[in-house]
Design an enzyme around this catalytic site. Structure first.
Site, PDB file in Angstrom:
ATOM      1  N   ASP A 254      81.718  60.476  52.598  1.00  0.00           N
ATOM      2  CA  ASP A 254      81.470  61.765  51.956  1.00  0.00           C
ATOM      3  C   ASP A 254      81.042  61.504  50.525  1.00  0.00           C
ATOM      4  O   ASP A 254      81.328  60.442  49.957  1.00  0.00           O
ATOM      5  CB  ASP A 254      82.716  62.647  51.976  1.00  0.00           C
ATOM      6  CG  ASP A 254      82.448  64.045  51.411  1.00  0.00           C
ATOM      7  OD1 ASP A 254      81.422  64.641  51.796  1.00  0.00           O
ATOM      8  OD2 ASP A 254      83.239  64.525  50.597  1.00  0.00           O
TER       9      ASP A 254
ATOM     10  N   CYS B 143      79.978  64.861  55.564  1.00  0.00           N
ATOM     11  CA  CYS B 143      79.415  65.573  54.417  1.00  0.00           C
ATOM     12  C   CYS B 143      78.245  66.386  54.943  1.00  0.00           C
ATOM     13  O   CYS B 143      77.306  65.817  55.529  1.00  0.00           O
ATOM     14  CB  CYS B 143      78.945  64.569  53.363  1.00  0.00           C
ATOM     15  SG  CYS B 143      78.011  65.267  51.981  1.00  0.00           S
TER      16      CYS B 143
ATOM     17  N   GLU C 244      87.488  70.626  43.293  1.00  0.00           N
ATOM     18  CA  GLU C 244      87.684  69.301  42.721  1.00  0.00           C
ATOM     19  C   GLU C 244      88.370  69.339  41.355  1.00  0.00           C
ATOM     20  O   GLU C 244      88.896  68.321  40.900  1.00  0.00           O
ATOM     21  CB  GLU C 244      86.349  68.564  42.639  1.00  0.00           C
ATOM     22  CG  GLU C 244      85.752  68.296  44.014  1.00  0.00           C
ATOM     23  CD  GLU C 244      84.910  67.039  44.067  1.00  0.00           C
ATOM     24  OE1 GLU C 244      84.482  66.576  42.995  1.00  0.00           O
ATOM     25  OE2 GLU C 244      84.678  66.541  45.184  1.00  0.00           O
TER      26      GLU C 244
ATOM     27  N   CYS D 274      81.119  73.234  54.507  1.00  0.00           N
ATOM     28  CA  CYS D 274      81.323  72.221  53.474  1.00  0.00           C
ATOM     29  C   CYS D 274      82.756  71.753  53.629  1.00  0.00           C
ATOM     30  O   CYS D 274      83.671  72.575  53.775  1.00  0.00           O
ATOM     31  CB  CYS D 274      81.086  72.784  52.073  1.00  0.00           C
ATOM     32  SG  CYS D 274      81.509  71.621  50.749  1.00  0.00           S
TER      33      CYS D 274
END
Length: 274
Positions: A11, A74, A159, A193
């Site tokens: 990924d 991914c 993230e 995603c």
């Protein structure tokens, strides 16, 4: 000792860990190697050429680590790089190895979840622009109505650990409303995603209860199990020692800190030089 030949999972960052987790849960007997290209993430905003180049480099590194089979966990890499790697590169550099993605397994089954024939795709801009989902779904469910929505802020929210805070509300609600306004018949949403499952509580907060929301991990894991059963020659090349290794192209310490969010427990990672 005989070197392992693990299944590689790639990924651009951390999101693929949600797919790997489902794969390991369903197929715990194999050896696995995970590689996150954290030094060059995100891929979602990059050109086709750049994503292809980066993905190929990482696939080759996984081959060097002994992988005979690599999963591109991914969506952006699957959309922008997989076909070229399969058709142009593997026949030349590694004809005995295989690279699979996450889009095909999902599009093969997604129509089974919708009763109205209207589904929504939530993805990065790169995945939406590629039209990979609309093209692949057309092959399996030509009567399905597909609506796509690019959500460029969702990956940074995840993230940076803001996915469950009040700051995420605006961006999650904004894109869901924009997508659902396009058809009142949408009854199925695909989180296209691998980061987006962490936003699931927020997504559910801003969607009607009757909507089915699909994450890809279990779908991809089931597809991989089926693939290995149908290709015993590939299965025989994948060692079964239940080992698990994590690599990152950026700081191993930072990877370990953030990966815990996706993996659900602490991990130990090693730095891999590109």
């Amino acid at each position: 000792m005989t070197p392992t030949q693990p299944i590689g999972v790639f990924d651009s960052g951390y999101g693929g860990l949600t797919v790997l987790k489902s794969i390991v849960r369903q197929l715990p007997q194999y050896d696995y190697v995970y590689l996150g290209d954290n030094a060059r993430t995100p891929y979602g905003t990059r050109s086709f050429e750049t994503v292809y180049q980066y993905t190929l480099e990482c696939v080759q590194h996984l081959f060097q680590l002994g992988c005979r089979l690599v999963i591109l966990a991914c969506n952006t890499a699957s959309a922008k790089a997989l076909r070229n790697i399969q058709q142009l590169d593997l026949p030349v550099i590694a004809p005995d190895r295989r690279v699979l993605g996450v889009i095909r397994p999902t599009t093969e089954v997604i129509g089974r979840y919708s009763k109205t024939g209207h589904i929504g795709i939530l993805a990065t801009r790169g995945t939406v622009t590629s039209e990979s989902y609309t093209v692949e779904i057309e092959k399996f469910f030509p009567d399905l109505n597909v609506y796509q929505e690019a959500c460029p802020m969702w990956v940074p929210l995840v993230e940076n650990g803001e996915h469950d805070g009040p700051g995420a509300d605006y961006f999650v609600q904004k894109h869901l409303e924009h997508l659902l306004e396009r058809s009142s018949e949408i009854d199925t949403l695909l989180l296209a995603c691998t980061h987006y499952p962490l936003l699931l509580p927020k997504i559910r907060q801003f969607t009607p209860e009757h909507l089915t929301i699909l994450s890809q991990g279990d779908i991809v894991a089931h597809s991989l199990a089926d693939y290995l059963q149908r290709h015993p020659e590939i299965d025989a090349q994948c060692t079964k020692g239940q080992s698990l290794k994590f690599y990152t192209t950026d700081s191993a310490e930072e990877f370990e800190q953030k990966a815990t969010l996706f993996w659900g427990e602490p991990v130990r990672a090693s730095w891999l030089k590109l």
